[in-house]
Design a protein around this motif. Structure first.
Motif, PDB file in Angstrom:
ATOM      1  N   ASP A   1       0.820  -1.216   0.000  1.00  9.00           N
ATOM      2  CA  ASP A   1       0.000   0.000   0.000  1.00  9.00           C
ATOM      3  C   ASP A   1       0.847   1.256   0.000  1.00  9.00           C
ATOM      4  O   ASP A   1       0.608   2.184  -0.764  1.00  9.00           O
ATOM      5  CB  ASP A   1      -0.903   0.030   1.243  1.00  9.00           C
TER       6      ASP A   1
ATOM      7  N   PRO B   1       6.757 -16.140   0.353  1.00 12.60           N
ATOM      8  CA  PRO B   1       5.507 -16.878   0.550  1.00 12.60           C
ATOM      9  C   PRO B   1       5.629 -18.307   0.029  1.00 12.60           C
ATOM     10  O   PRO B   1       6.238 -18.524  -1.020  1.00 12.60           O
ATOM     11  CB  PRO B   1       4.524 -16.086  -0.314  1.00 12.60           C
ATOM     12  N   GLY B   2       5.056 -19.209   0.765  1.00 13.37           N
ATOM     13  CA  GLY B   2       5.050 -20.605   0.353  1.00 13.37           C
ATOM     14  C   GLY B   2       6.426 -21.158   0.036  1.00 13.37           C
ATOM     15  O   GLY B   2       6.579 -21.927  -0.894  1.00 13.37           O
TER      16      GLY B   2
ATOM     17  N   ALA C   1       4.609 -10.775  -1.382  1.00 11.07           N
ATOM     18  CA  ALA C   1       3.667 -11.865  -1.161  1.00 11.07           C
ATOM     19  C   ALA C   1       3.331 -12.556  -2.470  1.00 11.07           C
ATOM     20  O   ALA C   1       2.624 -13.553  -2.487  1.00 11.07           O
ATOM     21  CB  ALA C   1       2.390 -11.342  -0.508  1.00 11.07           C
TER      22      ALA C   1
ATOM     23  N   PHE D   1       3.926 -14.802  -5.666  1.00 11.62           N
ATOM     24  CA  PHE D   1       4.776 -15.959  -5.961  1.00 11.62           C
ATOM     25  C   PHE D   1       5.763 -15.688  -7.091  1.00 11.62           C
ATOM     26  O   PHE D   1       6.870 -16.201  -7.090  1.00 11.62           O
ATOM     27  CB  PHE D   1       3.903 -17.162  -6.324  1.00 11.62           C
ATOM     28  N   THR D   2       5.369 -14.902  -8.080  1.00 12.18           N
ATOM     29  CA  THR D   2       6.239 -14.666  -9.237  1.00 12.18           C
ATOM     30  C   THR D   2       7.266 -13.590  -8.944  1.00 12.18           C
ATOM     31  O   THR D   2       8.414 -13.689  -9.366  1.00 12.18           O
ATOM     32  CB  THR D   2       5.396 -14.207 -10.448  1.00 12.18           C
TER      33      THR D   2
ATOM     34  N   ASP E   1      -0.145  -2.078  -8.350  1.00 12.34           N
ATOM     35  CA  ASP E   1      -0.815  -2.434  -7.108  1.00 12.34           C
ATOM     36  C   ASP E   1      -0.417  -3.845  -6.711  1.00 12.34           C
ATOM     37  O   ASP E   1      -1.249  -4.694  -6.481  1.00 12.34           O
ATOM     38  CB  ASP E   1      -2.333  -2.352  -7.342  1.00 12.34           C
TER      39      ASP E   1
ATOM     40  N   ASP F   1       1.607  -6.654  -4.403  1.00 13.86           N
ATOM     41  CA  ASP F   1       2.238  -6.942  -3.124  1.00 13.86           C
ATOM     42  C   ASP F   1       3.503  -7.760  -3.420  1.00 13.86           C
ATOM     43  O   ASP F   1       3.483  -8.973  -3.447  1.00 13.86           O
ATOM     44  CB  ASP F   1       1.271  -7.720  -2.226  1.00 13.86           C
TER      45      ASP F   1
ATOM     46  N   ARG G   1       8.937 -19.802  -1.292  1.00 20.13           N
ATOM     47  CA  ARG G   1       9.559 -19.343  -2.534  1.00 20.13           C
ATOM     48  C   ARG G   1      10.924 -18.691  -2.310  1.00 20.13           C
ATOM     49  O   ARG G   1      11.744 -18.634  -3.208  1.00 20.13           O
ATOM     50  CB  ARG G   1       8.645 -18.344  -3.246  1.00 20.13           C
TER      51      ARG G   1
END
Lengths: 303, 436
Positions: free
Chosen positions: A146, A251-252, A162, A164-165, A157, A159, A254
């Motif tokens: 943000d 995230p996850g 967060a 994945f790519t 816009d 994130d 990565r």
């Protein structure tokens, strides 16, 4: 030893040869330096290697014992382990290569006779003065979904941390930024050691600036380049703090670099033996990659 | 080759702890007093309070205790939820863990198995034990012997915080605790509220696992089955899939949930919520605090009761206070805990953290049962809380971070299908659980 063997007569008449006495003195002088190395580097290293062959784990009054190669075979069968290694290699290679390219460009620029050169050189070193945690926090603000500067500039816009790519490119960019000063300074020092006569001779022979760069600068810089890229690679492959502050491996998974994986294995899941085994594997991988790289460079240099 | 715990520090610590407890259990109270009356017992209390009001409440209680108990002095140590478990592992291994430890029930199972925490089963004062109902105690009871490894005090339930103006404008039925929305109704309402560029709902799913698993109990989705030997395996059947599918549909089929909020942490969607970008936030009750304090002037909001599937059951996770197994003064530590978590004090803590107290006395406190800021709805949701099955699963933490978090994130992001997600949760998950 060789001294005593080749000059037996003098040894017999005058006691230990100056050479062997010198060597003993050298050892005594080195002792203060060796003790901390053995105590704080070799000792923990050997302890770590020993731990890799046990089922050591977290727990109160835990008894653990030798379990052979169990830790290693289990790691080989663990998908998360391979993912961490692949992520680690992608990260380390891209950061090292990009850092080198940008660092070289910056070093060439700073080596020119520009106005405010001194000031610019100081500016280029600034990221070096920042602790990794501060760098991580700073980039977290850059990437904030943000309030981040990046989304502000690009009008997007996303994130970044967060997604994945985008997350891996995003942290690679940060890695390059934080690694550049060191590389730049070392390359700049190397550039200043290239004798000016070579360039003059090149100019007289009619070599353009690109040819001068290719045929004079690069070969002259080669030892420095090999040294700094190898160091950068090891450093990047073992990177932990930057990533931990920024993504904690998410995230996850990565951005789970090898060291993040090892940390989680040891301190989150409490499997010290397995984490130690992982450390051994990383050591071997780094040594192997570096060995091949340095060996090729040396062969080329000798050819 | 057998090596007894090689960490020298741990061994020394264990020794000194053994001596320490040997000395004091012989004559509790009297012994400590006669030895050195001038030297008060010192306890470290690791608190994870993070909201301003909550930190104030915690510190005030510690001060009050210190004033009234000159022989037992408690030091407040500030910790953080972000890294508390890493910190504790290091401290337990190296020595120097705090005497009184604030944590939550999902973390206790692992620590209890490793022997770091003191079993409080036979030490709990009757008053404290009877004030907290059995379901809450169940969240901290582990092992074959049924050891109690903490005192549960604050519980979280999932409610829905909604923008009142948008709800009124869409003329939807406002649910009550006795007649809550079903998931179907919730989906309908979300669709109705999705218009003019605004979304009906936001699902902040940066940490999707606990939230999903707690809600899955609405349809009796337990996610784990534990055999007689104490080993657990993962199961993802039709019951487990219900909530997964429903949340997914809101994001990708109905398009009534804002996909941008998926990567967000629980509190991150609030600015967008105030702006009316989405009308409803399914979140933990504690988030009411931030809404109440930060919402712009004139912003009207309501707390809606938990949704209903086949039941309104939700997994309960409680915050806990535990005593370190290596604590030299476990009895004093427990005395402090009994004071800290008595009825009136729990009410203060619950109010400070905007959570629900386990204490039955505290639950009747007028300050947390009024209609203001949705306390009535929040407190009523306590009756829906049941023990979350995953609390008893050894290795849950590793399953959660290695398998479930990435899988659920990918699933909600629409990168994998429900069947793939289920397959990975089970297959990769069982591989992880096998090692425990």
């Amino acid at each position: 030893m060789t001294a005593t063997a080749t000059r037996p007569v003098r040894t017999a008449s005058r006691g230990p040869s100056p050479a062997s006495r010198q060597r003993r003195e050298l050892l005594v002088l080195m002792l203060p330096a060796l003790v901390p190395v053995v105590l704080f580097s070799v000792g923990p290293l050997l302890y770590g290697i020993a731990l890799a062959f046990t089922d050591a784990r977290a727990g109160r009054n835990v008894e653990y014992g030798f379990n052979g190669l169990d830790n290693f075979t289990r790691l080989m069968g663990d998908g998360a382990f391979w993912q961490a290694m692949v992520t680690g290699l992608i990260w380390a290679v891209s950061v090292t290569v990009l850092t080198f390219l940008f660092g070289l460009g910056l070093a060439l620029l700073l080596n020119e006779n520009l106005r405010f050169r001194g000031f610019a050189r100081v500016l280029a070193v600034v990221p070096w003065a920042m602790p990794p945690v501060v760098i991580g926090l700073m980039w977290r603000m850059v990437y904030h979904a943000d309030a981040g500067i990046l989304n502000g500039i690009l009008g997007t816009d996303i994130d970044w941390l967060a997604d994945f790519t985008f997350v891996l490119p995003a942290i690679i960019l940060m890695g390059v930024w934080s690694g550049m000063p060191q590389t730049t300074v070392v390359l700049l020092a190397g550039l200043q050691n290239v004798p000016a006569e070579l360039y003059e001779a090149g100019k007289i022979d009619g070599a353009g600036s690109w040819q001068r760069f290719r045929n004079i600068t690069l070969p002259q810089l080669k030892p420095v380049i090999v040294a700094i890229t190898s160091l950068d690679f090891v450093w990047n492959f073992n990177q932990f703090s930057l990533i931990w502050v920024l993504t904690q491996g998410g995230p996850g998974g990565r951005t789970t670099l090898p060291m993040v994986f090892a940390y989680q294995e040891a301190f989150r899941y409490g499997r010290f033996g397995s984490a130690a085994a992982f450390g051994v594997v990383i050591m071997i991988v780094v040594l192997a990659i570096l060995g091949v790289y340095l060996w090729r460079q040396m062969r080329e240099a000798n050819a | 080759m057998r090596i007894t715990s090689a960490l020298a520090a741990a061994a020394v610590l264990a020794l000194s702890a053994a001596c320490g407890s040997g000395g004091s259990t012989g004559a509790t109270g009297g012994g400590t007093a006669s030895e050195a009356p001038a030297e008060p017992v010192k306890l470290n209390f690791l608190s994870l309070a993070w909201q301003k009001e909550s930190i104030e409440a915690n510190k005030a209680l510690v001060d009050e205790w210190n004033k009234n108990n000159p022989t037992i002095q408690v030091t407040y140590v500030q910790g953080s939820w972000d890294n508390v478990n890493d910190q504790l592992v290091t401290q337990f291994e190296g020595g120097g863990a705090p005497d009184v430890i604030h944590n939550d029930s999902p973390a206790l199972s692992g620590f209890a198995t490793r022997g770091y925490l003191l079993d409080l089963k036979d030490k709990l004062p009757a008053e404290l034990k009877s004030d907290i109902p059995q379901p809450a105690w169940d969240t901290v009871t582990f092992g074959a012997e049924g050891g109690v490894y903490g005192v549960p005090f604050l519980q979280e339930s999932q409610v829905i915080i909604a923008n009142k103006k948008l709800l009124d404008a869409a003329k939807v039925r406002v649910p009550t605790a006795d007649n809550p929305w079903t998931w179907d109704e919730f989906a309908e309402v979300s669709k109705k509220l999705t218009k003019d560029g605004a979304f009906g709902v936001a699902w902040p799913m940066k940490s999707p696992v606990n939230k999903t698993l707690n809600l899955a109990l609405n349809f009796n989705g337990t996610f784990f089955q534990t055999g007689a030997d104490g080993k657990s395996t993962v199961k993802v059947g039709p019951e487990e899939k219900e909530v997964l599918q429903r949340i997914y549909n809101q994001i990708h089929v109905d398009k009534s949930a804002d996909p941008k909020t998926l990567g967000m942490g629980t509190a991150d969607p609030l600015p967008g919520f105030y702006k009316g970008e989405y009308a409803m936030l399914p979140v933990g009750v504690y988030l009411r605090q931030q809404v109440a304090e930060q919402a712009p002037e004139g912003f009207e909001w309501v707390t809606l009761p938990p949704l209903k599937g086949t039941s309104s059951n939700q997994g309960a996770v409680s915050q806990t206070l535990s005593v370190s197994a290596d604590s030299k003064n476990p009895d004093e530590a427990l005395k402090f805990i009994s004071f800290f978590l008595n009825g009136p004090n729990q009410a203060r803590l619950a109010k400070g953290d905007w959570l629900l107290p386990t204490s039955q006395k505290a639950a009747t406190d007028p300050s947390i049962t009024g209609a203001e800021n949705g306390w009535d709805v929040a407190t009523a949701s306590v009756k829906n809380l049941v023990v979350a099955p995953f609390l008893k699963v050894n290795g849950y933490d590793e399953w959660k971070s290695k398998v479930a978090t990435p899988v659920l994130q990918e699933y909600y992001a629409g990168k994998i299908s429900l069947d793939d997600a289920a397959k990975r949760l089970v297959e990769e998950g069982n591989k992880v659980l096998e090692r425990y």
